[in-house]
Design a protein around this motif. Sequence first.
Motif, PDB file in Angstrom:
ATOM      1  N   TYR A 292      -4.418   3.153   2.827  1.00  0.00           N
ATOM      2  CA  TYR A 292      -3.010   3.551   2.793  1.00  0.00           C
ATOM      3  C   TYR A 292      -2.308   3.179   4.099  1.00  0.00           C
ATOM      4  CZ  TYR A 292      -4.433   6.555  -1.123  1.00  0.00           C
ATOM      5  OH  TYR A 292      -4.932   7.034  -2.304  1.00  0.00           O
TER       6      TYR A 292
ATOM      7  N   GLN B  92       0.833  -1.197   0.000  1.00  0.00           N
ATOM      8  CA  GLN B  92       0.000   0.000   0.000  1.00  0.00           C
ATOM      9  C   GLN B  92       0.873   1.255   0.000  1.00  0.00           C
ATOM     10  OE1 GLN B  92      -2.145  -0.652   3.624  1.00  0.00           O
ATOM     11  NE2 GLN B  92      -3.779  -1.847   2.669  1.00  0.00           N
TER      12      GLN B  92
ATOM     13  N   SER C  83       5.730   8.541  -2.153  1.00  0.00           N
ATOM     14  CA  SER C  83       4.791   8.712  -1.052  1.00  0.00           C
ATOM     15  C   SER C  83       4.210  10.123  -1.076  1.00  0.00           C
ATOM     16  CB  SER C  83       5.482   8.447   0.287  1.00  0.00           C
ATOM     17  OG  SER C  83       6.641   9.237   0.398  1.00  0.00           O
TER      18      SER C  83
END
Length: 212
Positions: free
Chosen positions: A35, A10, A56
């Motif tokens: 997430y 994730q 990210s």
Amino acid sequence: MRRNDEQDSQPLIFIVDDDASMCGALARTIRLLGYRVESFTSPVEFLTRGAFEEASCLITDLIMPDMTGLELQKRLLQNATPVATIFLSGHADVPSTVQAMRDGALDFLEKPVDAGLLEKLLAEGVRHAKQETEARALSAVAHERFESLTERQREVFDGVVAGEPNKTIAHRMGISERTVKAHRQVMMEKMAAGSVADLAFLAMDLGRQSSS
């Protein structure tokens, strides 16, 4: 084991906010969106986390005691950190917003956070960070290949990218056209370019686009 693998795959979202309760609430919401989350109550704490390579997204408060969100954003830009930044504030002023967007911020979120807008921005942020990470990887490969070229092969490279025919390159370099062809063949092989178009894309990654 499968569950851990799924969690590791994730996308990772960072939260930096000196309000611990806000950090916790936001983290819970983001986890529900699918997430992974890491929360920090100060920019300094976040910066001491250490380097990370994966793409990210960062959600940071604008006003914090030890370092502002804008200062944190600039630090990440200086370190070429692969993270897309979203600002969070209850009282963002226009100059701060303009400066943040100028430095590449995705958007400003007002407190309390709208979950629907947050979901949309996180998806956009992760996608943007992945694209940036991939672009940097391609650039690194291009630079590695370019470093393997001799000085004359680099001159031929620039000439080909500029659209110069072999005859023109030969005249400029003061060598024979046959020698240019030989340099060109080896240069194309070292750069792993199958066509002039491929070479042009590599030149963009290298920042050596033609100025003509």
